[in-house]
Design a protein around this motif. Structure first.
Motif, PDB file in Angstrom:
ATOM      1  N   THR A   1      12.571 -33.608 -37.492  1.00 19.53           N
ATOM      2  CA  THR A   1      12.453 -34.518 -38.626  1.00 19.53           C
ATOM      3  C   THR A   1      12.958 -35.907 -38.255  1.00 19.53           C
ATOM      4  O   THR A   1      12.316 -36.922 -38.555  1.00 19.53           O
ATOM      5  N   ILE A   2      14.102 -35.968 -37.577  1.00 24.43           N
ATOM      6  CA  ILE A   2      14.669 -37.258 -37.168  1.00 24.43           C
ATOM      7  C   ILE A   2      13.757 -37.953 -36.174  1.00 24.43           C
ATOM      8  O   ILE A   2      13.495 -39.157 -36.283  1.00 24.43           O
ATOM      9  N   ILE A   3      13.221 -37.202 -35.221  1.00 19.36           N
ATOM     10  CA  ILE A   3      12.328 -37.793 -34.214  1.00 19.36           C
ATOM     11  C   ILE A   3      11.062 -38.321 -34.876  1.00 19.36           C
ATOM     12  O   ILE A   3      10.607 -39.432 -34.579  1.00 19.36           O
ATOM     13  N   SER A   4      10.483 -37.565 -35.804  1.00 19.86           N
ATOM     14  CA  SER A   4       9.248 -38.021 -36.446  1.00 19.86           C
ATOM     15  C   SER A   4       9.505 -39.243 -37.324  1.00 19.86           C
ATOM     16  O   SER A   4       8.668 -40.148 -37.387  1.00 19.86           O
ATOM     17  N   ARG A   5      10.662 -39.316 -37.976  1.00 20.52           N
ATOM     18  CA  ARG A   5      10.992 -40.505 -38.772  1.00 20.52           C
ATOM     19  C   ARG A   5      11.205 -41.708 -37.874  1.00 20.52           C
ATOM     20  O   ARG A   5      10.834 -42.827 -38.213  1.00 20.52           O
ATOM     21  N   HIS A   6      11.819 -41.486 -36.720  1.00 20.82           N
ATOM     22  CA  HIS A   6      12.035 -42.574 -35.763  1.00 20.82           C
ATOM     23  C   HIS A   6      10.697 -43.098 -35.255  1.00 20.82           C
ATOM     24  O   HIS A   6      10.492 -44.317 -35.144  1.00 20.82           O
ATOM     25  N   GLU A   7       9.779 -42.171 -34.950  1.00 23.88           N
ATOM     26  CA  GLU A   7       8.463 -42.587 -34.469  1.00 23.88           C
ATOM     27  C   GLU A   7       7.703 -43.355 -35.551  1.00 23.88           C
ATOM     28  O   GLU A   7       7.025 -44.338 -35.255  1.00 23.88           O
ATOM     29  N   ALA A   8       7.828 -42.926 -36.803  1.00 22.29           N
ATOM     30  CA  ALA A   8       7.148 -43.627 -37.901  1.00 22.29           C
ATOM     31  C   ALA A   8       7.722 -45.020 -38.086  1.00 22.29           C
ATOM     32  O   ALA A   8       6.972 -45.990 -38.289  1.00 22.29           O
ATOM     33  N   ALA A   9       9.042 -45.145 -38.013  1.00 18.26           N
ATOM     34  CA  ALA A   9       9.677 -46.456 -38.151  1.00 18.26           C
ATOM     35  C   ALA A   9       9.297 -47.356 -36.976  1.00 18.26           C
ATOM     36  O   ALA A   9       9.047 -48.554 -37.159  1.00 18.26           O
TER      37      ALA A   9
ATOM     38  N   ALA B   1       6.542 -47.253 -35.296  1.00 12.96           N
ATOM     39  CA  ALA B   1       5.149 -47.664 -35.477  1.00 12.96           C
ATOM     40  C   ALA B   1       5.040 -48.777 -36.513  1.00 12.96           C
ATOM     41  O   ALA B   1       4.237 -49.704 -36.351  1.00 12.96           O
ATOM     42  N   ARG B   2       5.846 -48.705 -37.572  1.00 10.98           N
ATOM     43  CA  ARG B   2       5.813 -49.754 -38.602  1.00 10.98           C
ATOM     44  C   ARG B   2       6.348 -51.072 -38.066  1.00 10.98           C
ATOM     45  O   ARG B   2       5.861 -52.141 -38.427  1.00 10.98           O
ATOM     46  N   LEU B   3       7.369 -51.015 -37.221  1.00 11.16           N
ATOM     47  CA  LEU B   3       8.022 -52.226 -36.734  1.00 11.16           C
ATOM     48  C   LEU B   3       7.427 -52.748 -35.427  1.00 11.16           C
ATOM     49  O   LEU B   3       7.908 -53.738 -34.887  1.00 11.16           O
ATOM     50  N   LYS B   4       6.392 -52.106 -34.933  1.00 13.48           N
ATOM     51  CA  LYS B   4       5.824 -52.475 -33.639  1.00 13.48           C
ATOM     52  C   LYS B   4       5.338 -53.920 -33.615  1.00 13.48           C
ATOM     53  O   LYS B   4       5.545 -54.631 -32.631  1.00 13.48           O
ATOM     54  N   ASP B   5       4.713 -54.383 -34.693  1.00 10.88           N
ATOM     55  CA  ASP B   5       4.130 -55.722 -34.712  1.00 10.88           C
ATOM     56  C   ASP B   5       5.049 -56.777 -35.342  1.00 10.88           C
ATOM     57  O   ASP B   5       4.647 -57.919 -35.498  1.00 10.88           O
ATOM     58  N   GLU B   6       6.250 -56.393 -35.692  1.00  9.96           N
ATOM     59  CA  GLU B   6       7.182 -57.351 -36.297  1.00  9.96           C
ATOM     60  C   GLU B   6       7.760 -58.266 -35.212  1.00  9.96           C
ATOM     61  O   GLU B   6       7.975 -57.837 -34.077  1.00  9.96           O
TER      62      GLU B   6
END
Length: 54
Positions: free
Chosen positions: A31-39, A41-46
Motif C-alpha cells: 500500500t505504501i509503495i503504491s501510494r508513493h508511486e502514485a504521488a 507520477a502526480r509530481l513528475k511534471d511539477e
C-alpha cells in the motif's frame, strides 16, 4: 416420524447466485509503495524548487 424442515424444499439454482469477485489483499508495504508511486507520477511534471538552508 421425520422432522419437518422448510430447507428441504429449497432448491439452490447456481444461476441465481452471482460469482463473487476475489477481494484484493495488499500488505501495508504494498500500500505504501503504491501510494508513493502514485504521488511520484502526480509530481513528475511539477517544477523543482531548490530550498536554501543558509
Amino acid at each position: 416420524m421425520r422432522k419437518f424442515n422448510f430447507n428441504a424444499f429449497k432448491k439452490e439454482d447456481p444461476a441465481d447466485k452471482l460469482p463473487e469477485a476475489p477481494k484484493r489483499k495488499y500488505s501495508a508495504y504494498r500500500t505504501i509503495i503504491s501510494r508513493h508511486e502514485a504521488a511520484s507520477a502526480r509530481l513528475k511534471d511539477e517544477p523543482i524548487a531548490i530550498i536554501n538552508t543558509d
